[in-house]
Structures are given as C-alpha cells and as structure tokens.
Design a protein around this motif. Structure first.
Motif, PDB file in Angstrom:
ATOM      1  N   VAL A 218       1.006  -1.358   0.100  1.00 26.54           N
ATOM      2  CA  VAL A 218      -0.157   0.159  -0.674  1.00 26.54           C
ATOM      3  C   VAL A 218       0.714   1.300  -0.074  1.00 26.54           C
ATOM      4  O   VAL A 218       2.115   0.837   0.533  1.00 26.54           O
ATOM      5  CB  VAL A 218      -1.052  -0.096   1.033  1.00 26.54           C
ATOM      6  CG1 VAL A 218      -1.791   1.248   1.632  1.00 26.54           C
ATOM      7  CG2 VAL A 218      -1.987  -1.646   1.145  1.00 26.54           C
ATOM      8  N   THR A 219       1.063   2.653  -0.667  1.00 24.44           N
ATOM      9  CA  THR A 219       1.438   2.889  -1.165  1.00 24.44           C
ATOM     10  C   THR A 219       1.348   4.813  -1.363  1.00 24.44           C
ATOM     11  O   THR A 219       0.300   4.272  -1.256  1.00 24.44           O
ATOM     12  CB  THR A 219       2.561   3.292  -1.995  1.00 24.44           C
ATOM     13  OG1 THR A 219       2.266   3.262  -3.471  1.00 24.44           O
ATOM     14  CG2 THR A 219       3.534   2.041  -1.759  1.00 24.44           C
ATOM     15  N   ARG A 227       0.209  17.354  -4.347  1.00 23.94           N
ATOM     16  CA  ARG A 227      -0.818  16.411  -4.634  1.00 23.94           C
ATOM     17  C   ARG A 227      -0.016  15.137  -3.472  1.00 23.94           C
ATOM     18  O   ARG A 227       0.786  14.202  -4.503  1.00 23.94           O
ATOM     19  CB  ARG A 227      -1.235  16.664  -5.944  1.00 23.94           C
ATOM     20  CG  ARG A 227      -2.170  17.632  -5.709  1.00 23.94           C
ATOM     21  CD  ARG A 227      -3.160  17.219  -7.739  1.00 23.94           C
ATOM     22  NE  ARG A 227      -1.653  17.487  -9.024  1.00 23.94           N
ATOM     23  CZ  ARG A 227      -2.206  16.601 -10.203  1.00 23.94           C
ATOM     24  NH1 ARG A 227      -2.934  16.135 -10.058  1.00 23.94           N
ATOM     25  NH2 ARG A 227      -0.663  16.647 -11.091  1.00 23.94           N
ATOM     26  N   GLN A 228      -1.171  14.410  -4.094  1.00 25.87           N
ATOM     27  CA  GLN A 228      -0.320  12.846  -2.430  1.00 25.87           C
ATOM     28  C   GLN A 228      -1.340  12.120  -2.945  1.00 25.87           C
ATOM     29  O   GLN A 228      -3.131  12.142  -2.840  1.00 25.87           O
ATOM     30  CB  GLN A 228      -0.510  13.091  -1.397  1.00 25.87           C
ATOM     31  CG  GLN A 228       0.307  13.949  -0.521  1.00 25.87           C
ATOM     32  CD  GLN A 228       0.805  14.135   0.679  1.00 25.87           C
ATOM     33  OE1 GLN A 228      -0.275  13.970   1.682  1.00 25.87           O
ATOM     34  NE2 GLN A 228       2.332  13.485   1.266  1.00 25.87           N
ATOM     35  N   ILE A 229      -1.496  10.815  -4.137  1.00 27.63           N
ATOM     36  CA  ILE A 229      -2.303  10.298  -4.443  1.00 27.63           C
ATOM     37  C   ILE A 229      -2.029   8.687  -3.992  1.00 27.63           C
ATOM     38  O   ILE A 229      -0.847   8.424  -4.213  1.00 27.63           O
ATOM     39  CB  ILE A 229      -2.003   9.883  -6.034  1.00 27.63           C
ATOM     40  CG1 ILE A 229      -1.965  11.847  -6.725  1.00 27.63           C
ATOM     41  CG2 ILE A 229      -2.737   8.800  -6.804  1.00 27.63           C
ATOM     42  CD1 ILE A 229      -3.325  12.614  -6.916  1.00 27.63           C
ATOM     43  N   ASN A 230      -3.162   8.163  -3.816  1.00 20.30           N
ATOM     44  CA  ASN A 230      -3.110   6.953  -2.604  1.00 20.30           C
ATOM     45  C   ASN A 230      -2.944   5.347  -4.006  1.00 20.30           C
ATOM     46  O   ASN A 230      -3.488   6.037  -5.016  1.00 20.30           O
ATOM     47  CB  ASN A 230      -4.240   6.343  -2.200  1.00 20.30           C
ATOM     48  CG  ASN A 230      -4.477   7.631  -1.388  1.00 20.30           C
ATOM     49  OD1 ASN A 230      -3.839   7.739  -0.658  1.00 20.30           O
ATOM     50  ND2 ASN A 230      -5.842   7.547  -0.749  1.00 20.30           N
ATOM     51  N   ALA A 292      -5.273  -4.295  -5.328  1.00 21.57           N
ATOM     52  CA  ALA A 292      -5.613  -2.784  -5.646  1.00 21.57           C
ATOM     53  C   ALA A 292      -6.685  -2.675  -4.117  1.00 21.57           C
ATOM     54  O   ALA A 292      -7.143  -1.779  -3.949  1.00 21.57           O
ATOM     55  CB  ALA A 292      -6.184  -2.611  -6.552  1.00 21.57           C
ATOM     56  N   ALA A 293      -7.532  -3.956  -4.719  1.00 25.25           N
ATOM     57  CA  ALA A 293      -9.023  -3.548  -3.237  1.00 25.25           C
ATOM     58  C   ALA A 293      -8.864  -3.579  -2.008  1.00 25.25           C
ATOM     59  O   ALA A 293      -9.227  -2.855  -1.213  1.00 25.25           O
ATOM     60  CB  ALA A 293     -10.196  -4.999  -3.539  1.00 25.25           C
ATOM     61  N   LYS A 294      -7.582  -4.291  -1.724  1.00 25.69           N
ATOM     62  CA  LYS A 294      -7.349  -4.633  -0.473  1.00 25.69           C
ATOM     63  C   LYS A 294      -6.388  -2.661  -0.050  1.00 25.69           C
ATOM     64  O   LYS A 294      -6.776  -2.662   0.944  1.00 25.69           O
ATOM     65  CB  LYS A 294      -6.167  -5.506  -0.066  1.00 25.69           C
ATOM     66  CG  LYS A 294      -6.800  -6.276  -0.534  1.00 25.69           C
ATOM     67  CD  LYS A 294      -5.681  -7.903   0.374  1.00 25.69           C
ATOM     68  CE  LYS A 294      -6.581  -9.224   0.109  1.00 25.69           C
ATOM     69  NZ  LYS A 294      -5.277 -10.629   0.305  1.00 25.69           N
ATOM     70  N   ALA A 295      -5.983  -2.492  -0.954  1.00 25.28           N
ATOM     71  CA  ALA A 295      -4.860  -1.373  -0.743  1.00 25.28           C
ATOM     72  C   ALA A 295      -6.286  -0.130  -0.630  1.00 25.28           C
ATOM     73  O   ALA A 295      -5.818   0.977   1.004  1.00 25.28           O
ATOM     74  CB  ALA A 295      -4.022  -0.800  -1.862  1.00 25.28           C
ATOM     75  N   ARG A 296      -7.415  -0.077  -1.071  1.00 24.91           N
ATOM     76  CA  ARG A 296      -8.402   1.148  -0.921  1.00 24.91           C
ATOM     77  C   ARG A 296      -8.473   0.388   0.096  1.00 24.91           C
ATOM     78  O   ARG A 296      -8.716   1.588   0.931  1.00 24.91           O
ATOM     79  CB  ARG A 296      -9.047   0.618  -1.789  1.00 24.91           C
ATOM     80  CG  ARG A 296      -8.955   0.951  -3.527  1.00 24.91           C
ATOM     81  CD  ARG A 296      -9.814   1.319  -4.320  1.00 24.91           C
ATOM     82  NE  ARG A 296      -9.237   1.639  -5.554  1.00 24.91           N
ATOM     83  CZ  ARG A 296      -9.628   2.377  -6.041  1.00 24.91           C
ATOM     84  NH1 ARG A 296      -9.835   3.520  -5.706  1.00 24.91           N
ATOM     85  NH2 ARG A 296      -8.890   3.213  -7.377  1.00 24.91           N
ATOM     86  N   ALA A 297      -9.238  -0.592   0.736  1.00 21.80           N
ATOM     87  CA  ALA A 297      -9.737  -0.786   1.904  1.00 21.80           C
ATOM     88  C   ALA A 297      -9.133  -0.502   2.708  1.00 21.80           C
ATOM     89  O   ALA A 297      -9.299  -0.263   4.017  1.00 21.80           O
ATOM     90  CB  ALA A 297      -9.357  -2.186   2.060  1.00 21.80           C
ATOM     91  N   TRP A 298      -7.376  -1.303   2.610  1.00 20.01           N
ATOM     92  CA  TRP A 298      -6.855  -0.569   4.076  1.00 20.01           C
ATOM     93  C   TRP A 298      -6.440   1.305   3.612  1.00 20.01           C
ATOM     94  O   TRP A 298      -6.376   1.577   5.392  1.00 20.01           O
ATOM     95  CB  TRP A 298      -5.296  -0.436   3.433  1.00 20.01           C
ATOM     96  CG  TRP A 298      -4.102  -0.024   4.362  1.00 20.01           C
ATOM     97  CD1 TRP A 298      -3.704  -0.663   6.251  1.00 20.01           C
ATOM     98  CD2 TRP A 298      -3.599   1.438   4.342  1.00 20.01           C
ATOM     99  NE1 TRP A 298      -2.595  -0.438   6.266  1.00 20.01           N
ATOM    100  CE2 TRP A 298      -2.539   1.113   5.580  1.00 20.01           C
ATOM    101  CE3 TRP A 298      -3.571   2.129   4.030  1.00 20.01           C
ATOM    102  CZ2 TRP A 298      -1.884   1.936   6.231  1.00 20.01           C
ATOM    103  CZ3 TRP A 298      -2.868   3.383   5.216  1.00 20.01           C
ATOM    104  CH2 TRP A 298      -2.693   3.257   5.658  1.00 20.01           C
ATOM    105  N   PHE A 299      -6.943   2.542   2.816  1.00 20.37           N
ATOM    106  CA  PHE A 299      -6.885   3.768   3.386  1.00 20.37           C
ATOM    107  C   PHE A 299      -8.503   3.849   3.346  1.00 20.37           C
ATOM    108  O   PHE A 299      -8.560   5.065   4.990  1.00 20.37           O
ATOM    109  CB  PHE A 299      -6.795   4.223   1.876  1.00 20.37           C
ATOM    110  CG  PHE A 299      -5.700   4.842   1.720  1.00 20.37           C
ATOM    111  CD1 PHE A 299      -5.071   5.343   1.871  1.00 20.37           C
ATOM    112  CD2 PHE A 299      -5.132   3.705   0.209  1.00 20.37           C
ATOM    113  CE1 PHE A 299      -3.291   5.167   0.926  1.00 20.37           C
ATOM    114  CE2 PHE A 299      -3.696   4.150  -0.606  1.00 20.37           C
ATOM    115  CZ  PHE A 299      -2.880   4.253   0.272  1.00 20.37           C
TER     116      PHE A 299
END
Length: 308
Positions: A218-219, A227-230, A292-299
């Motif tokens: 996750v980055t 700008r900071q982009i997930n 990608a789904a796990k990373a979105r869920a982390w955020f």
C-alpha cells in the motif's frame, strides 16, 4: 568543502541515513545548544556515505537520497547543512586531525552533538569519548547522546530500519523513522504491460536505495506539485513477465495524467503480500485487482483517507 558555516555554529554530526527518530534527537540537541548560545544550528553530514566509499561494489543500502536528507534537516528547523565530501583525503585524516582541521579550524564550531556510536578519522579510529576529549582541548562543547530506543526497548537505528524493510515489516520501519520509508526518483518508461491489463503503472528505478522485501505494498505518491495520490505498488523484478530489472511500479488510484520524466516520491504504508509468479496474465490480473481492493480498503480503514 565549498562554503564555510558562520563561525560559532552548533552542529550535529553523523551520516544520518534515514534521519530516524534517534538521529532527530541528536539534531535536537544541537538546536538546543544553538539556542542557548545564540548561535546558528547546523548538521554536518557526508556524501557519499562512508560505507559507499569503502565498499563501492557493495549492495545498495541507502534509506535516503542526499536531497531527501536535506529536506528532512530543514523540516527539523536546522539553519545550515554542511556536506563533507567523503574522499580519500578526508578518510586518511587521523581522528585528532579531523577534529582540529575540520571541526575547529575550518568549520569553527562552538558545539558538536553526536550519537554514542559516532566514529571519525582514519579507519574509524575516533569514537564519541575521543570527540569529547578533543572538544575540551580545542574549545568546543560536546553532547554525546546515548543509544536511543523505543518504548519496547528496540534500538532506533538505520540498521534496524533496513532489517525491517528486508522483512517487509513496514510498521516497524515507520515507527523507527517517524514517517514512512519513501523512494524518490524520476518516472521512467516501463514495458507498458500494465496497460494491457488495465493497470498502468508509474515506474521508479531503485538506484542506491535499500531494497525492501519484494512484494506488493500500500503506497502514497507525492507529485511535484505536492498532490498526494493513493495507490498500490509492486517492488521486484516481475517474474510472471520474465522481468530482470528491479523497479518500483505503482498503480495510482483514479489518476491518468502523464508524469514521465518528473520527480515523484512514493511512501510505503503497508505490506500486502510477497511478489509471486503467476501461470498466466489473466491470473496475474485477478491478483492485482485483489491487491488494489485491499489497498483501497486499507485507506478506508485508516480513517477514510482520500487522494488529495
């Protein structure tokens, strides 16, 4: 050495790779002494890193570029940074000559703060206790900070950060650094295979950076305009597509701008899984979708942090 510091500066000295919390305490000591004496504060660091100079063919190990270090020093409130070119001449000076010729005669320091494990002079012959002794003789005060540890007693050191990164232990690395480990570099063209599976990536070469555990992270990526982009990143060699070049490849969420050739910085926030080789592009695509789904869920779980 191009330009001397203002005479009488109070300086923290060391390699400061990572500028972790332990380093920050050393720097805070120098700032406190500067304020007490009405003097400017400074950091004295080295480029290249002494380990790079003595082991030119060694494995990449840096946690920061010099540019990142300078930014970190500035953010801590340091007035000046003086970068000593670490070369054959500097490495050949005895500990006493380093203290006298560099710290006293050239830099004219009034105070020096260092960590307990600071070494200087030929073959690292000078230690913290020697720095105190030389300071007393030459007229500058010293403050040697003891080994810094976290609440659990773990040593706050650059080596500990490297060990954590090699294990994919992002949480420990972040705790020691006081911020996420970040990789800065120019966005380069890749094989563009990500586009064929609807996951175009922003690619950075790892250069002299310490390689973390190969895998998916996750980055968050900071663009030149702030700008900071997930996103979600792969660090490794892409075994499914026969890759052999180490890259940090990042899929930025909801982002389609062209940033080739620009300098960006990607921070590691969490480890998802090790790098793997898949039997097919389709299997790889499905796993990337899952990543990608796990990373979105982390955020989302981290407090609903959105792309800014």
């Amino acid at each position: 050495m191009d330009k001397p510091l203002p005479a009488g500066a109070s300086a923290a000295i060391g390699s400061f790779d990572g500028v972790h919390i332990g380093h920050q305490h050393v720097i805070e000591s120098a700032i406190a002494a500067a304020r007490a004496n009405g003097a400017p504060s400074a950091v004295i660091c080295f480029d290249p890193h002494p380990q790079t100079f003595f082991h030119k063919d060694g494995q990449p190990f840096r946690l920061m570029t010099l540019s990142q270090q300078l930014h970190a020093f500035e953010s801590l409130g340091i007035d000046y940074t003086f970068v000593l070119r670490f070369d054959g001449h500097l490495s050949s000076l005895s500990a006493e000559d380093f203290a006298r010729l560099i710290l006293h005669d050239t830099l004219q320091l009034s105070h020096v703060s260092a960590g307990f494990d600071f070494q200087f002079g030929k073959r690292g012959g000078g230690h913290a206790a020697d720095l105190v002794q030389f300071g007393a003789a030459l007229g500058f005060s010293t403050d040697i900070l003891p080994c810094q540890t976290d609440a659990k007693g773990n040593k706050l050191s650059s080596s500990a950060v490297r060990e954590a990164l090699l294990a994919g232990d992002v949480a420990t690395a972040t705790a020691i650094l006081g911020r996420p480990q970040a990789y800065s570099g120019e966005v380069v063209h890749g094989a563009k295979q990500g586009r064929t599976i609807d996951f175009p990536t922003l690619n950075l070469r790892l250069g002299d950076y310490q390689r973390p555990r190969y895998g998916i992270y996750v980055t968050r990526t900071t663009l030149p305009d702030g700008r900071q982009i997930n996103g979600v990143s792969n660090i490794g060699v892409r075994p499914t597509v026969g890759g052999n070049i180490e890259l940090l490849e990042t899929y930025l969420f909801d982002f389609s701008e062209d940033v080739y050739g620009q300098e960006v910085e990607t921070s590691l926030l969490d480890f998802i899984r090790p790098e793997a080789k898949f039997e097919s592009f389709e299997a790889m695509k499905l796993e990337i979708q899952n990543d990608a789904a796990k990373a979105r869920a982390w955020f989302k779980s981290a407090g609903g942090l959105e792309t800014t």
